[in-house]
Design an enzyme around this catalytic site. Structure first.
Site, mmCIF file in Angstrom:
data_model
loop_
_atom_site.group_PDB
_atom_site.id
_atom_site.type_symbol
_atom_site.label_atom_id
_atom_site.label_comp_id
_atom_site.label_asym_id
_atom_site.label_seq_id
_atom_site.Cartn_x
_atom_site.Cartn_y
_atom_site.Cartn_z
ATOM 1 N N GLU A 60 0.844 -1.200 0.000
ATOM 2 C CA GLU A 60 0.000 0.000 0.000
ATOM 3 C C GLU A 60 0.879 1.251 0.000
ATOM 4 O O GLU A 60 1.989 1.244 0.572
ATOM 5 C CB GLU A 60 -0.882 -0.007 1.258
ATOM 6 C CG GLU A 60 -1.720 1.249 1.414
ATOM 7 C CD GLU A 60 -2.840 1.117 2.439
ATOM 8 O OE1 GLU A 60 -2.839 0.134 3.204
ATOM 9 O OE2 GLU A 60 -3.719 2.003 2.458
ATOM 10 N N GLU B 160 -5.798 -9.124 3.428
ATOM 11 C CA GLU B 160 -5.059 -8.411 4.487
ATOM 12 C C GLU B 160 -5.055 -9.297 5.717
ATOM 13 O O GLU B 160 -6.123 -9.581 6.276
ATOM 14 C CB GLU B 160 -5.696 -7.051 4.797
ATOM 15 C CG GLU B 160 -5.487 -6.028 3.686
ATOM 16 C CD GLU B 160 -5.931 -4.613 4.056
ATOM 17 O OE1 GLU B 160 -5.860 -4.247 5.261
ATOM 18 O OE2 GLU B 160 -6.348 -3.887 3.146
ATOM 19 N N ASN C 291 -12.051 -1.062 -1.303
ATOM 20 C CA ASN C 291 -11.373 -1.690 -0.176
ATOM 21 C C ASN C 291 -12.125 -1.346 1.099
ATOM 22 O O ASN C 291 -12.480 -0.173 1.304
ATOM 23 C CB ASN C 291 -9.933 -1.165 -0.054
ATOM 24 C CG ASN C 291 -9.297 -1.535 1.280
ATOM 25 O OD1 ASN C 291 -8.881 -2.680 1.473
ATOM 26 N ND2 ASN C 291 -9.235 -0.595 2.219
ATOM 27 N N GLU C 292 -12.374 -2.331 1.916
ATOM 28 C CA GLU C 292 -13.063 -2.093 3.199
ATOM 29 C C GLU C 292 -14.207 -1.095 2.993
ATOM 30 O O GLU C 292 -14.264 -0.032 3.629
ATOM 31 C CB GLU C 292 -12.081 -1.637 4.279
ATOM 32 C CG GLU C 292 -11.030 -2.704 4.551
ATOM 33 C CD GLU C 292 -10.228 -2.539 5.839
ATOM 34 O OE1 GLU C 292 -10.292 -1.464 6.461
ATOM 35 O OE2 GLU C 292 -9.549 -3.519 6.218
ATOM 36 N N GLN D 239 2.046 -6.113 5.650
ATOM 37 C CA GLN D 239 2.286 -5.745 4.294
ATOM 38 C C GLN D 239 3.704 -6.176 3.916
ATOM 39 O O GLN D 239 4.471 -6.600 4.783
ATOM 40 C CB GLN D 239 2.100 -4.250 4.116
ATOM 41 C CG GLN D 239 0.667 -3.794 4.453
ATOM 42 C CD GLN D 239 0.314 -2.426 3.857
ATOM 43 O OE1 GLN D 239 1.015 -1.868 3.042
ATOM 44 N NE2 GLN D 239 -0.811 -1.871 4.313
ATOM 45 N N TYR E 252 -6.921 -8.911 11.153
ATOM 46 C CA TYR E 252 -5.671 -8.608 11.851
ATOM 47 C C TYR E 252 -5.748 -9.148 13.278
ATOM 48 O O TYR E 252 -6.806 -9.079 13.912
ATOM 49 C CB TYR E 252 -5.446 -7.092 11.915
ATOM 50 C CG TYR E 252 -5.077 -6.482 10.572
ATOM 51 C CD1 TYR E 252 -3.768 -6.519 10.115
ATOM 52 C CD2 TYR E 252 -6.039 -5.869 9.767
ATOM 53 C CE1 TYR E 252 -3.413 -5.967 8.894
ATOM 54 C CE2 TYR E 252 -5.694 -5.312 8.540
ATOM 55 C CZ TYR E 252 -4.373 -5.366 8.106
ATOM 56 O OH TYR E 252 -4.035 -4.818 6.894
HETATM 57 O O1 AHR Z 1 -3.008 -2.352 6.240
HETATM 58 C C1 AHR Z 1 -3.337 -1.132 6.822
HETATM 59 C C2 AHR Z 1 -4.812 -0.775 6.657
HETATM 60 O O2 AHR Z 1 -5.596 -1.728 7.336
HETATM 61 C C3 AHR Z 1 -5.355 -0.832 5.249
HETATM 62 O O3 AHR Z 1 -5.137 0.351 4.561
HETATM 63 C C4 AHR Z 1 -6.817 -1.044 5.459
HETATM 64 O O4 AHR Z 1 -7.418 -1.726 4.392
HETATM 65 C C5 AHR Z 1 -6.882 -1.801 6.769
HETATM 66 O O5 AHR Z 1 -7.789 -1.241 7.635
#
Ligand code: AHR
Length: 554
Positions: free
Chosen positions: A60, A353, A217-218, A403, A290
Site C-alpha cells: 500500500e 489483508e 477496499n473495506e 504488508q 488482523y
Molecule cells: O493495512 C493497513 C490498513 O488496514 C489498510 O489500509 C486497510 O485496508 C486496513 O484497515
C-alpha cells in the site's frame, strides 16, 4: 468501543494504554517429551491444489512501503532497477511471490490512477490518505504522494519478480467510468486506444493483462461507509460490462471485517436479488483479519488492546497465536454463510489483508507509519496462518500478507541503503515449496500447551501444520508453539514409504529474536538431514519453531 474502522476514520494514532511486562529474553529448556506426539499424513485424502496465489503480498502507498521500501528512484545511490530497489527484487524472486496487491488499502479509495501515469516529472503531488496520521519524522513523500510510483512502475515491479498485479480500484471517490478506463489503460491491445498509446509512450506497448481487480477496499469503513446492500449495488455497477480485451477479469468484492457475518450475508443477499447469475461477476470476497488484541479479554478498544511488537511475555506469545488461530474459524464461518447463496461455491475467499498489528514504537526507521519489528513470534504466527490457508485450498483462492515491506507483518525492512529479511520473510521462502502442490489431510496429535492466563488455566494446541504432495515429494510444514518444550513426534505417511528427507528449521533460543539492519541474521533458517532409520519416522520439533520437512517418497 473504538474499532479499526473508527480509528482510521478519525485519524487517531495513539501509543496505547496497555502496559506490558517485558521480558527481554526467554531461555529454552529444550527437553523433548519422548514419543508424545504423532503426525499422520493421509496420502489418499487429497484436499485440493494449493493455489500459489495464497502466498501473495500487499503493498500500500502507506508509510515507507512504496517510497524508500520499493521505490528508491532511478537516480538513487541505492542499487536499483529503473528505480526499484534491487535487493528487494532479488529476495522476492526467491519466495516465488505470485501476486502483489496495490495501491491500498484505505489509500486505494482516495487514489486517482491517472495521477501516476505519464512522464514522471509532470505528475502531480497529492495528499496521501495517511497524511494526517503520519508521525512527525515522516518524510514528505509519505504525506504528499509524489506519484513517482504509479501503474507502470508497479507492473514493472511485478514483472521483475514474476508476480501478477492485483489492482484495487477506487469506489469511494471516483466514478465507475474511471475504473473502466484503468482497465483500458492496462489491458487494451497495443495501438488500439488512446490509453494504449499513452501506455506505449511510457515504454509499455504490450498490454499489462491485469486479471485481479479489487472493487474498492473495506467498503464498510474507509472505502465509503457503505451498508453491504449499498455496496452490492455499487459492485454491480462497477463490474457490469467492463471490456475484457481477451483477458479474464477476476473481480474481488470488498468482503467482511473479521467475523462480520452480516456483511457477507447482506452483500450476497442483495447481489442475488438480481438473480443468482449476478454472482458470476464475483470472483471472491475479500476477508480482512488482523490479530491485534493482546489485552487478554480486558478490552476491545483498538488502541488500548494492542500489544508491543518486541516487549512481550510468554502469555503474550500465546495470546497472539490464539488471535491468529481465529483465522480458521473465520474462513469456515464465512464459507458457511456463502453456501446459503452459492451452494456450488463458485465464489472464493480472498484473504487480502492478514497479520499481527502492534502499537507503535518498534519502528526501525522512525517516521515509517505502521512499521513494526517482526520477531520469531510473528514467524510462528505466519507459518500457522499459511498452514491454515493450505488446509482450505477449496475455500481460499488468494491471500495477501499485510504488508510487504516496512509495514505491519513485513517480510523485509529497508531504509536508504539498509535492508534485511525479517523472520516472516524467511517463513515465506520456506513455505513457497507448498505452491501448486496437492494439499493432503494431515492429522496432528500432541499434548496441549498449558499455561496460566492471568491466574486462569489456558490451553493452546500442541502442534499444527499442513502437507502437500508434489509428484513423489512431500512437503510437511509444522509449527511447535510451545515456548520451552520440544516435541518428539512419530510421523507416519499413510499410503507411501519415506526414502529420504531434509529439514529446514526456523527458531531461536530467544522468543523475541528479530533481525535488524545491524544484525540481519539473528533469525535465519537452518538446514538439517532427516534420519530415516525405521519404517516410522521420528522427528523432534524444537520449541518455538517453524519447520519444513521435505520427504522423498518411495
Ligand atoms: O493495512 C493497513 C490498513 O488496514 C489498510 O489500509 C486497510 O485496508 C486496513 O484497515
Amino acid at each position: 468501543m473504538l474499532g479499526r474502522r473508527q480509528f482510521i476514520r478519525t485519524a487517531v494514532l495513539g501509543t496505547g494504554a496497555l502496559v506490558l511486562s517485558g521480558k527481554s529474553s526467554f531461555a529454552h529448556a529444550a527437553e523433548p517429551s519422548p514419543g508424545d506426539s504423532q503426525i499422520d499424513v493421509l496420502i489418499n485424502e487429497p484436499l485440493g491444489t494449493i493455489s500459489p496465489n495464497i502466498y501473495g503480498h500487499f503493498a500500500e502507498n502507506l508509510g515507507g512501503v512504496i517510497y524508500d521500501g520499493i521505490w528508491v528512484g532511478p537516480d538513487s545511490a541505492v542499487p536499483n532497477i529503473e528505480g526499484i530497489r534491487k535487493q528487494l527484487v532479488e529476495q522476492m524472486r526467491k519466495i516465488k511471490a505470485p501476486a502483489v496487491r496495490f495501491p491500498g488499502g484505505c489509500f486505494a479509495d482516495s487514489y486517482d490512477w491517472r495521477d501516476g501515469i505519464g512522464p514522471r516529472d509532470k505528475r502531480p503531488r497529492r495528499t496521501n490518505f495517511w497524511a494526517d496520521t503520519a508521525p512527525a519524522a515522516a518524510p514528505a513523500s509519505h504525506k504528499y504522494d509524489p506519484n513517482q510510483f504509479g501503474t507502470n512502475e508497479f507492473v514493472h515491479f511485478c514483472q521483475l519478480i514474476g508476480s501478477q498485479p492485483y489492482l484495487a480500484a477506487n469506489v469511494r471517490s471516483l466514478p465507475a467510468e474511471r475504473f473502466y478506463r484503468w482497465v483500458e489503460y492496462c489491458n487494451s491491445p497495443a495501438g488500439s486506444t488512446t490509453l494504449a498509446d499513452e501506455r506505449a509512450a511510457a515504454g509499455y506497448a504490450q498490454p499489462f493483462n491485469v486479471r485481479f481487480w479489487g472493487v474498492g477496499n473495506e467498503s464498510w469503513g474507509c472505502g465509503g461507509e457503505f451498508t453491504p446492500q449499498e455496496y452490492a449495488v455499487e459492485f454491480r455497477r462497477y463490474t457490469t460490462w467492463v471490456p475484457r480485451y481477451g483477458q479474464e477479469l477476476s473481480f474481488i468484492a470488498s468482503g467482511p471485517n473479521d467475523d462480520n457475518w452480516d456483511w457477507t450475508r447482506g452483500f450476497l443477499e442483495e447481489m442475488v436479488r438480481k438473480g443468482p447469475g449476478a454472482l458470476r461477476a464475483v470472483y471472491g470476497l475479500a476477508l480482512h483479519y488482523y490479530a491485534w488484541n493482546l489485552s487478554r479479554g480486558r478490552t476491545r478498544n483498538w488502541i488500548a488492546g494492542k500489544g508491543d511488537a518486541l516487549q512481550f511475555d510468554v502469555v503474550d506469545w500465546y495470546e497472539l497465536l490464539r488471535q491468529g488461530d481465529v483465522m480458521e474459524s473465520l474462513i469456515n464461518g464465512h464459507w458457511q454463510v456463502m453456501s446459503e447463496f452459492d451452494p456450488e461455491h463458485a465464489l472464493k475467499l480472498v484473504v487480502d489483508e492478514w497479520g499481527p498489528w502492534y502499537k507503535p514504537g518498534s519502528e526501525l526507521t522512525p517516521g515509517d507509519q505502521l512499521e513494526q519489528l517482526p520477531t520469531l513470534r510473528d514467524a510462528v504466527f505466519s507459518g500457522m496462518t499459511l498452514d491454515i490457508f493450505n488446509r482450505h485450498p477449496e475455500k481460499v483462492a488468494l491471500a495477501a500478507c499485510a504488508q510487504l515491506i516496512n509495514c505491519l507483518n513485513s517480510l523485509y525492512l529497508a531504509h536508504e541503503d539498509n535492508f534485511c529479511v525479517t523472520p516472516v520473510g524467511h517463513v515465506f521462502e520456506m513455505y513457497a515449496a507448498h505452491q501448486g502442490g496437492q494439499a493432503l489431510r494431515t492429522v496432528f496429535l500432541a499434548p496441549q500447551v498449558r499455561y496460566q492466563r492471568d491466574g486462569q488455566p489456558a490451553t493452546f494446541w500442541g502442534l499444527q501444520g499442513s502437507a502437500s504432495l508434489h509428484d513423489r515429494s512431500l512437503v510437511l510444514t509444522v509449527v511447535n508453539p510451545h515456548v520451552s518444550e520440544a516435541r518428539e513426534t512419530r510421523i507416519q505417511v499413510q499410503g507411501a514409504g519415506v526414502k529420504s528427507g531434509s529439514a529446514t528449521i526456523l527458531t531461536s533460543h530467544d522468543i523475541h529474536a528479530h533481525n535488524t539492519f545491524a544484525n540481519p541474521e539473528a533469525v535465519k533458517p537452518q538446514e538439517a538431514n532427516v534420519e530415516i532409520a525405521a519404517p516410522v519416522l521420528t522427528y523432534t520439533f524444537p520449541p518455538a519453531s517453524v519447520t519444513r520437512l521435505t520427504l522423498a517418497l518411495g
